[in-house]
Motif scaffolding. Sequence first.
Motif, short mmCIF file in Angstrom:
data_model
loop_
_atom_site.label_atom_id
_atom_site.label_comp_id
_atom_site.label_asym_id
_atom_site.label_seq_id
_atom_site.Cartn_x
_atom_site.Cartn_y
_atom_site.Cartn_z
N GLU A 253 0.56 -1.21 0.45
CA GLU A 253 0.02 -0.26 0.03
C GLU A 253 0.72 1.02 0.00
N LEU A 254 1.75 1.03 0.71
CA LEU A 254 2.88 2.23 1.07
C LEU A 254 3.55 2.76 -0.15
N ARG A 255 3.67 1.16 -1.12
CA ARG A 255 4.08 1.76 -2.88
C ARG A 255 3.51 2.34 -3.95
N THR A 256 2.34 1.63 -3.32
CA THR A 256 1.65 2.08 -4.44
C THR A 256 0.51 3.66 -4.66
N ALA A 257 0.40 3.35 -6.21
CA ALA A 257 -0.11 4.94 -6.33
C ALA A 257 -1.99 5.62 -5.28
N GLU A 258 -2.00 4.57 -6.20
CA GLU A 258 -3.19 4.52 -5.69
C GLU A 258 -3.89 3.17 -4.82
N PRO A 259 -3.81 3.31 -3.28
CA PRO A 259 -3.91 1.75 -3.07
C PRO A 259 -5.25 1.66 -1.99
N LEU A 260 -5.65 0.83 -1.94
CA LEU A 260 -6.89 0.51 -1.63
C LEU A 260 -6.97 0.70 -0.58
N VAL A 261 -6.17 1.20 0.65
CA VAL A 261 -6.34 1.79 1.62
C VAL A 261 -5.23 2.78 1.60
N ASP A 262 -5.27 4.11 2.14
CA ASP A 262 -4.31 5.14 2.07
C ASP A 262 -3.56 5.46 3.03
N LEU A 263 -2.81 4.57 3.37
CA LEU A 263 -1.63 3.79 4.90
C LEU A 263 -1.60 5.34 5.54
N ARG A 264 -1.09 6.84 4.37
CA ARG A 264 -0.40 7.61 4.52
C ARG A 264 -1.38 8.41 5.58
N LEU A 265 -2.83 8.26 5.65
CA LEU A 265 -3.85 9.07 6.03
C LEU A 265 -3.39 8.60 7.43
N LEU A 266 -3.06 7.23 7.49
CA LEU A 266 -2.82 7.02 9.10
C LEU A 266 -1.49 8.37 9.83
N GLY A 267 -0.71 8.54 9.48
CA GLY A 267 -0.09 10.17 10.02
C GLY A 267 -0.71 11.08 10.61
N ARG A 268 -2.00 11.11 9.81
CA ARG A 268 -3.16 12.03 10.58
C ARG A 268 -2.87 11.93 12.55
N ARG A 269 -2.66 12.31 13.11
CA ARG A 269 -3.10 11.95 14.82
C ARG A 269 -4.54 11.86 14.68
N ALA A 270 -5.03 12.19 13.70
CA ALA A 270 -6.68 12.52 14.79
C ALA A 270 -7.45 10.80 13.99
N VAL A 271 -7.09 10.57 12.52
CA VAL A 271 -6.99 9.97 12.20
C VAL A 271 -6.65 8.60 12.60
N LEU A 272 -5.70 8.28 13.47
CA LEU A 272 -4.60 7.18 13.45
C LEU A 272 -5.95 6.87 14.91
N LEU A 273 -5.96 7.91 15.00
CA LEU A 273 -5.92 8.07 17.18
C LEU A 273 -8.01 6.89 16.63
N THR A 274 -8.51 7.87 16.08
CA THR A 274 -9.88 7.79 15.90
C THR A 274 -10.42 6.16 15.02
#
Length: 483
Positions: A253-274
């Motif tokens: 997922e981290l190497r795919t341009a259009e991943p199924l789930v954009d795990l980079r968004l988990l870098g946002r504290r609000a998203v990860l904690l949610t």
Amino acid sequence: MTSTTTPVSRGRRAPAVATLFVLTAALFAYSTLETMLSPALPMIQEAVGASTPAIAWVFTGLLLAGAVSTPVIGRLADVRDKRPVLLGVLAVVAAGTLLAALATNVAMLTVGQILQGVGLGLVPLSVGIIRDTQSADRIKSGNGLIVGTAASSTAVGLLVAGPLLTVLPYTWLYWIPFAVIVATTVCAWFVVPSCPPSRQGRVDWAGAALLAVGLGLALIGITRSSRIGWTSPLVLGLILGALVVLAAFVVVELRTAEPLVDLRLLGRRAVLLTCAVSFVVGFGTFAVFVLVPTMVEMPTETGYGLGGSAIATGLYLVPLGIVGTLVAPLTGALERLVGARGVMLVGTGAMVAAALVLLGADTQPWLILLSTALAGLTVGFGLTQGMNIVVATVPEERTASVSGLAFVAKSIGGTLGAQIGAALLNGSTIPGTELPAWDGFRSAFTVAAVISIAAVLLSAALPSRLTRPSGANAAPVPATTEG
């Protein structure tokens, strides 16, 4: 130049209220169907000639299908017109319900249940449609209505199943929801407007396959743990295999341009904690969803059991449905008073109280009603606010898929909590019987309370201000989300 078109402008073809009604009707029918099946399990097992392990796998298959299909449906909702995705999901659920109603053997029933599991994707799909069709001031109440519908259907399903089973064959538990789902599908065809994505994209099927295998191994291992133990070679092998496959999923997922789930968004504290809070809430609420029905239906000779029927179980869970339904649409108003973080603290704090209250339920049965009402606060405020945080902090083209990830986390947490609770009950029995002793319940309630405290701490770590995502397609963050 960046377009200023609001999401609701894409839904002029039909009134927004009618769209919201169709979504809630579909979710209510689906959630009620799955809840009603629990009391009918012995009848279904006898009718299809299934062994106890076989009938257990039937419902494990439903759970697996839901966990695997939800991220895929969420991604489809992000990159395709949500209207045909909704119609397709409803058609699959209707087909599964029909097949299960007609099932004469365990194989037919299993296929039907697996197809029904796709319906879990209705939740993130509904979140995306609400964002596209409702005005800005109605999005939060719409999300609350979705959560409230799921809460009320839990109590209604258990309450209605008992009387239905006394006068009708168990197949009517399928036929009635089937009729409602078909009618809802027809209404959706005429009512739900086209909801095109903000930008086109593709589905990462390689990532979907890895996620399916990883979640499948994990859930099978978890569900087997209560029977053969967490230290058995099979369970350890399944869990280890799941970790390896899911690690590969993360790399892909981290190497795919259009991943199924954009795990980079988990870098946002609000998203990860949610997502973390969703997992812990799923784990912590097993005390209400799993242990309370067991307590109510245990014989009075145990000293704590109420000797109740499936109808009595439904009555004890009614406060959860009522409170959850009433408070979920009020989440936006509470957020204006105490902020986004404050709402999550209220919801998770109620979960701690719900578990602690049950410690005295062996001598004071009315505390069960109080506990389920507190759990209604958790479901109503906690899950609704989780969806609101995702909508406010995630780019529009990722709203549905990230919402789906949060609900998958909740599902896995609930499965893990249920199995640990079952293991604690099995480890403490009344001498001379196979019935669980009160010490087992006390241990399970204590574990639920400790896990719930973790949810409170995670909620306290949420940012006081939800920042706007970067990019032209980012959703504006309402001023009411500030802490």
